[in-house]
Write a protein that holds these residues in place. Structure first.
Motif, mmCIF file in Angstrom:
data_model
loop_
_atom_site.group_PDB
_atom_site.id
_atom_site.type_symbol
_atom_site.label_atom_id
_atom_site.label_comp_id
_atom_site.label_asym_id
_atom_site.label_seq_id
_atom_site.Cartn_x
_atom_site.Cartn_y
_atom_site.Cartn_z
ATOM 1 N N LEU A 48 0.847 -1.196 0.000
ATOM 2 C CA LEU A 48 0.000 0.000 0.000
ATOM 3 C C LEU A 48 0.878 1.239 0.000
ATOM 4 C CD1 LEU A 48 -2.675 -1.110 2.617
ATOM 5 C CD2 LEU A 48 -2.762 -1.320 0.130
ATOM 6 N N TYR A 49 0.435 2.274 -0.727
ATOM 7 C CA TYR A 49 1.209 3.501 -0.896
ATOM 8 C C TYR A 49 0.341 4.712 -0.599
ATOM 9 C CZ TYR A 49 4.073 0.107 -3.326
ATOM 10 O OH TYR A 49 4.813 -1.012 -3.638
ATOM 11 N N ASP A 50 1.009 5.823 -0.259
ATOM 12 C CA ASP A 50 0.301 7.060 0.074
ATOM 13 C C ASP A 50 -0.160 7.831 -1.155
ATOM 14 O OD1 ASP A 50 0.500 6.701 2.837
ATOM 15 O OD2 ASP A 50 2.487 7.604 2.891
ATOM 16 N N SER A 51 0.403 7.538 -2.332
ATOM 17 C CA SER A 51 0.020 8.277 -3.535
ATOM 18 C C SER A 51 0.103 7.374 -4.756
ATOM 19 C CB SER A 51 0.944 9.482 -3.740
ATOM 20 O OG SER A 51 2.240 9.043 -4.109
ATOM 21 N N ALA A 52 -0.563 7.796 -5.835
ATOM 22 C CA ALA A 52 -0.501 7.055 -7.092
ATOM 23 C C ALA A 52 0.912 7.089 -7.658
ATOM 24 C CB ALA A 52 -1.489 7.648 -8.091
ATOM 25 N N ASP A 53 1.570 8.229 -7.555
ATOM 26 C CA ASP A 53 2.943 8.333 -8.067
ATOM 27 C C ASP A 53 3.868 7.355 -7.357
ATOM 28 O OD1 ASP A 53 2.358 10.242 -9.954
ATOM 29 O OD2 ASP A 53 3.017 11.936 -8.727
ATOM 30 N N GLU A 54 3.750 7.267 -6.035
ATOM 31 C CA GLU A 54 4.600 6.346 -5.280
ATOM 32 C C GLU A 54 4.315 4.899 -5.696
ATOM 33 O OE1 GLU A 54 5.727 5.184 -0.665
ATOM 34 O OE2 GLU A 54 3.922 6.369 -1.040
ATOM 35 N N CYS A 55 3.049 4.552 -5.862
ATOM 36 C CA CYS A 55 2.676 3.208 -6.292
ATOM 37 C C CYS A 55 3.293 2.900 -7.655
ATOM 38 C CB CYS A 55 1.157 3.083 -6.348
ATOM 39 S SG CYS A 55 0.562 1.487 -6.953
ATOM 40 N N CYS A 56 3.134 3.806 -8.610
ATOM 41 C CA CYS A 56 3.677 3.595 -9.955
ATOM 42 C C CYS A 56 5.198 3.518 -9.937
ATOM 43 C CB CYS A 56 3.214 4.711 -10.894
ATOM 44 S SG CYS A 56 1.459 4.598 -11.331
ATOM 45 N N ASP A 57 5.830 4.398 -9.152
ATOM 46 C CA ASP A 57 7.299 4.414 -9.078
ATOM 47 C C ASP A 57 7.834 3.071 -8.592
ATOM 48 O OD1 ASP A 57 7.267 7.045 -9.872
ATOM 49 O OD2 ASP A 57 7.753 7.870 -7.900
ATOM 50 N N VAL A 58 7.238 2.553 -7.523
ATOM 51 C CA VAL A 58 7.753 1.321 -6.901
ATOM 52 C C VAL A 58 7.314 0.075 -7.673
ATOM 53 C CG1 VAL A 58 7.717 -0.093 -4.816
ATOM 54 C CG2 VAL A 58 7.868 2.394 -4.632
ATOM 55 N N GLU A 59 6.045 -0.017 -7.998
ATOM 56 C CA GLU A 59 5.515 -1.237 -8.606
ATOM 57 C C GLU A 59 5.935 -1.425 -10.061
ATOM 58 O OE1 GLU A 59 3.756 -3.701 -7.161
ATOM 59 O OE2 GLU A 59 3.771 -2.714 -5.207
ATOM 60 N N PHE A 60 6.063 -0.324 -10.796
ATOM 61 C CA PHE A 60 6.317 -0.445 -12.238
ATOM 62 C C PHE A 60 7.589 0.261 -12.674
ATOM 63 C CE2 PHE A 60 1.669 -0.490 -11.575
ATOM 64 C CZ PHE A 60 1.469 -1.818 -11.855
ATOM 65 N N ASP A 61 8.444 0.613 -11.700
ATOM 66 C CA ASP A 61 9.709 1.286 -11.999
ATOM 67 C C ASP A 61 9.466 2.494 -12.900
ATOM 68 O OD1 ASP A 61 12.440 1.673 -11.752
ATOM 69 O OD2 ASP A 61 12.893 0.504 -13.552
ATOM 70 N N PHE A 62 8.448 3.257 -12.530
ATOM 71 C CA PHE A 62 8.056 4.444 -13.298
ATOM 72 C C PHE A 62 8.471 5.676 -12.535
ATOM 73 C CE2 PHE A 62 4.811 7.775 -14.016
ATOM 74 C CZ PHE A 62 5.002 7.977 -15.358
#
Length: 105
Positions: free
Chosen positions: A43-57
């Motif tokens: 679980l992440y605090d933001s969409a950007d953090e989720c995308c950065d970590v999960e999809f190397d974005f």
């Protein structure tokens, strides 16, 4: 006669989460993150953090890989341009007047 209990029974239903407090998570099988109603995995605090970590974005790299964001807190802009077809070829236009005693599956 039954009396109410002075102690809460467990498990109890927690208070609803404010939309702004919802956690983000990756959707299985899709390259997207959401703050939907069925949190799972990391679980992440933001969409950007989720995308950065999960999809190397890198959210600051607009030319990087694309990660979709599905925010349930805000409605969509409008109807889809490609709606799903009717679920059946022969719908019933008139309601039945008698109740159905056996459910249909």
């Amino acid at each position: 006669s039954s009396k109410p209990s002075w102690k809460p029974s467990y498990p109890y239903t927690p208070a609803p989460t404010l939309c702004e407090e919802r956690k983000w998570y990756a959707i299985n099988g899709e390259k997207a993150c959401t703050n939907g109603y069925d949190p799972q995995g990391n679980l992440y605090d933001s969409a950007d953090e989720c995308c950065d970590v999960e999809f190397d974005f890198n959210s600051s790299d607009k030319w990087g890989s694309i990660c979709g964001r599905i925010n349930v807190c805000f409605p969509t802009d409008g109807p889809t341009s490609q709606p799903t077809g009717s679920p059946t070829d022969m719908p019933t236009y008139e309601p039945t007047y008698e109740p159905t005693y056996e459910p249909t599956y």
